[in-house]
Design a protein around this motif. Sequence first.
Motif, PDB file in Angstrom:
ATOM      1  N   PHE A 327       0.886  -1.092   0.085  1.00 60.08           N
ATOM      2  CA  PHE A 327      -0.130  -0.051   0.189  1.00 60.08           C
ATOM      3  C   PHE A 327       0.956   1.086   0.060  1.00 60.08           C
ATOM      4  CE2 PHE A 327      -2.591   3.276   2.348  1.00 60.08           C
ATOM      5  CZ  PHE A 327      -3.731   3.072   1.485  1.00 60.08           C
ATOM      6  N   THR A 328       0.277   2.181  -0.680  1.00 57.87           N
ATOM      7  CA  THR A 328       1.541   3.417  -0.839  1.00 57.87           C
ATOM      8  C   THR A 328       0.526   4.693  -0.232  1.00 57.87           C
ATOM      9  OG1 THR A 328       2.460   2.559  -2.644  1.00 57.87           O
ATOM     10  CG2 THR A 328       2.570   5.194  -2.339  1.00 57.87           C
ATOM     11  N   ILE A 329       1.303   5.607   0.457  1.00 60.19           N
ATOM     12  CA  ILE A 329       0.860   6.976   0.756  1.00 60.19           C
ATOM     13  C   ILE A 329       1.611   8.041   0.005  1.00 60.19           C
ATOM     14  CG2 ILE A 329       0.486   8.425   2.803  1.00 60.19           C
ATOM     15  CD1 ILE A 329       0.390   6.076   4.518  1.00 60.19           C
ATOM     16  N   SER A 330       1.075   9.078  -0.562  1.00 56.92           N
ATOM     17  CA  SER A 330       1.787  10.080  -1.213  1.00 56.92           C
ATOM     18  C   SER A 330       1.070  11.272  -0.574  1.00 56.92           C
ATOM     19  CB  SER A 330       1.070  10.007  -2.666  1.00 56.92           C
ATOM     20  OG  SER A 330       1.821  11.202  -3.469  1.00 56.92           O
ATOM     21  N   ASN A 331       2.127  12.316  -0.136  1.00 58.15           N
ATOM     22  CA  ASN A 331       1.801  13.499   0.478  1.00 58.15           C
ATOM     23  C   ASN A 331       1.998  14.590  -0.489  1.00 58.15           C
ATOM     24  OD1 ASN A 331       1.248  15.615   2.333  1.00 58.15           O
ATOM     25  ND2 ASN A 331       2.800  15.102   3.714  1.00 58.15           N
ATOM     26  N   GLY A 353      -3.803   9.414  -0.991  1.00 57.80           N
ATOM     27  CA  GLY A 353      -3.216  10.757  -1.085  1.00 57.80           C
ATOM     28  C   GLY A 353      -3.542  11.768   0.143  1.00 57.80           C
ATOM     29  N   MET A 354      -2.576  12.376   0.642  1.00 58.38           N
ATOM     30  CA  MET A 354      -2.788  13.337   1.533  1.00 58.38           C
ATOM     31  C   MET A 354      -2.372  14.692   0.865  1.00 58.38           C
ATOM     32  SD  MET A 354      -0.201  11.576   4.529  1.00 58.38           S
ATOM     33  CE  MET A 354      -0.035  13.131   5.422  1.00 58.38           C
ATOM     34  N   HIS A 355      -3.072  15.625   1.637  1.00 56.67           N
ATOM     35  CA  HIS A 355      -3.022  17.006   1.096  1.00 56.67           C
ATOM     36  C   HIS A 355      -2.778  18.138   2.206  1.00 56.67           C
ATOM     37  CE1 HIS A 355      -5.363  14.508  -1.865  1.00 56.67           C
ATOM     38  NE2 HIS A 355      -4.614  15.165  -2.597  1.00 56.67           N
ATOM     39  N   LYS A 356      -2.760  19.223   1.662  1.00 54.20           N
ATOM     40  CA  LYS A 356      -2.517  20.487   2.530  1.00 54.20           C
ATOM     41  C   LYS A 356      -3.467  20.650   3.541  1.00 54.20           C
ATOM     42  CE  LYS A 356      -2.362  25.674   1.952  1.00 54.20           C
ATOM     43  NZ  LYS A 356      -2.542  26.822   1.136  1.00 54.20           N
ATOM     44  N   ILE A 357      -3.067  21.081   4.814  1.00 52.84           N
ATOM     45  CA  ILE A 357      -3.959  21.485   5.801  1.00 52.84           C
ATOM     46  C   ILE A 357      -4.494  22.927   5.881  1.00 52.84           C
ATOM     47  CG2 ILE A 357      -4.140  21.684   8.288  1.00 52.84           C
ATOM     48  CD1 ILE A 357      -1.955  19.529   8.708  1.00 52.84           C
ATOM     49  N   GLN A 358      -5.737  22.925   5.543  1.00 57.19           N
ATOM     50  CA  GLN A 358      -6.427  24.499   5.238  1.00 57.19           C
ATOM     51  C   GLN A 358      -7.473  24.555   6.186  1.00 57.19           C
ATOM     52  OE1 GLN A 358      -5.683  26.306   2.257  1.00 57.19           O
ATOM     53  NE2 GLN A 358      -6.744  27.852   3.677  1.00 57.19           N
ATOM     54  N   GLU A 359      -7.507  25.638   6.821  1.00 55.39           N
ATOM     55  CA  GLU A 359      -8.378  26.137   7.649  1.00 55.39           C
ATOM     56  C   GLU A 359      -9.703  26.437   7.100  1.00 55.39           C
ATOM     57  OE1 GLU A 359      -7.268  29.227  10.222  1.00 55.39           O
ATOM     58  OE2 GLU A 359      -6.251  28.054  11.650  1.00 55.39           O
ATOM     59  N   ARG A 360     -10.903  25.785   7.276  1.00 63.04           N
ATOM     60  CA  ARG A 360     -12.023  26.082   6.593  1.00 63.04           C
ATOM     61  C   ARG A 360     -13.382  26.094   7.769  1.00 63.04           C
ATOM     62  NH1 ARG A 360     -10.579  21.839   3.434  1.00 63.04           N
ATOM     63  NH2 ARG A 360     -12.225  20.474   4.043  1.00 63.04           N
ATOM     64  N   PRO A 361     -14.218  26.818   7.512  1.00 61.75           N
ATOM     65  CA  PRO A 361     -15.447  27.087   8.389  1.00 61.75           C
ATOM     66  C   PRO A 361     -16.187  25.701   8.320  1.00 61.75           C
ATOM     67  CG  PRO A 361     -15.952  28.374   6.367  1.00 61.75           C
ATOM     68  CD  PRO A 361     -14.509  27.785   6.364  1.00 61.75           C
TER      69      PRO A 361
END
Length: 411
Positions: A327-331, A353-361
């Motif tokens: 299994f593979t994780i890509s950031n 797939g991991m992504h950017k941490i973004q503040e959201r309401p």
Amino acid sequence: MATDIKAPTFPESVADGTIATWHKQPGESCKRDELLADIETDKVVLEIVAPADGVLKEILKGEGETILSEELIGRFSAGETGDAPAVAAAPATAEVSSATHSDPVLSPAARRAAEELNVNPGAVSGTGKDGRVTKEDVLAFAKGGNTPVVAAPEPAAQAPASVAPKSQPSPMAPVFDGERVEKRVPMTRIRAKVAERLVEAQQTAAMLTTFNEVNMKPIMDLRAQYKDKFEKRHGVKMGFMSFFVKAAVEALKRQPVVNASIDGNDIVYHGYQDIGVAVSSDRGLVVPVLRNAESMGLSDVESTIREYGTKARDGKLSIEDMTGGTFTISNGGVFGSLLSTPILNPPQAAILGMHKIQERPMAVNGEVVILPMMYLALSYDHRLLDGKEAVTFLVTMKELLEDPARILLDV
């Protein structure tokens, strides 16, 4: 007495290699274990070193030539003393001519950096051993901090305007006078192999992607509370990747088909979790593997990933480091990606797939709260996984990451 220099024994998964760089030329002296040549394969760059103190007598396979496992590439004579480099005894005019018209000696990292930054290696002054151009020299030149080796010669007098070249501008400088500059460089073996496998994945798998999002605040709070103690005890910083690896291990145990692969008409279920972590290197995307990740602690995961990152940067990853994986994780978040659809790493059935941490309401208990959110993407082979297994896996990842204690308690 001359000793044969042969290519190393390639693993079964590597058919051949290419001579990337000869660091020594015939007649030059070498110390034991000094680097003689780099051989680039589809997966890694292998180094050929001097077997003893002596002289490189002959090069049988030049740069760019394809070689097979254990093929003869040169000859070495132990105990002899080489001649001084020819440029040392040459007159000054010859030095200028050589520096102007012949390619400089570049380290593999410097060559890759020059290609990526579109830098003319001949304009970079080398600060390495014997005037070798290093990666740092190329980076400094690209930023305007490196002085060219020699000034560009004046155009020949009375030469026709259509033939006489203009003085060569810096490759990073803007192009004027309507010039349309192009540069053609061959793909590295690793980049070509990555391209081949990505196309293969899209052509042979019924690939589909499902998405979810995770509230990163619990992990961020936990990390803020214990990161100093964690680093003091284990000697490594606490990152986010270790939490994702451990959560993936637990989710794979609950959905073993996500950890499986297709072999012909058979489904191969793996009773272990070998997690590949996609790493971007100068030569292309590589995926070193965390073997038996189910038995690793957070500190083990972090230290191993850091070690792999250093190896990837220095071109020291081995075939064994990248073989296998279930299994593979890509950031992509480290580069600022907010959302993407990762491509499968065959023969694996899925990739996270991991992504950017973004503040959201976000709506929490009927109220709007600003939370640090991350989108998760799971691309999977629909030939093997149904939507139920894929979505359940991703929901399990979300639940474990939003309540990290569940990873420890296995609930």
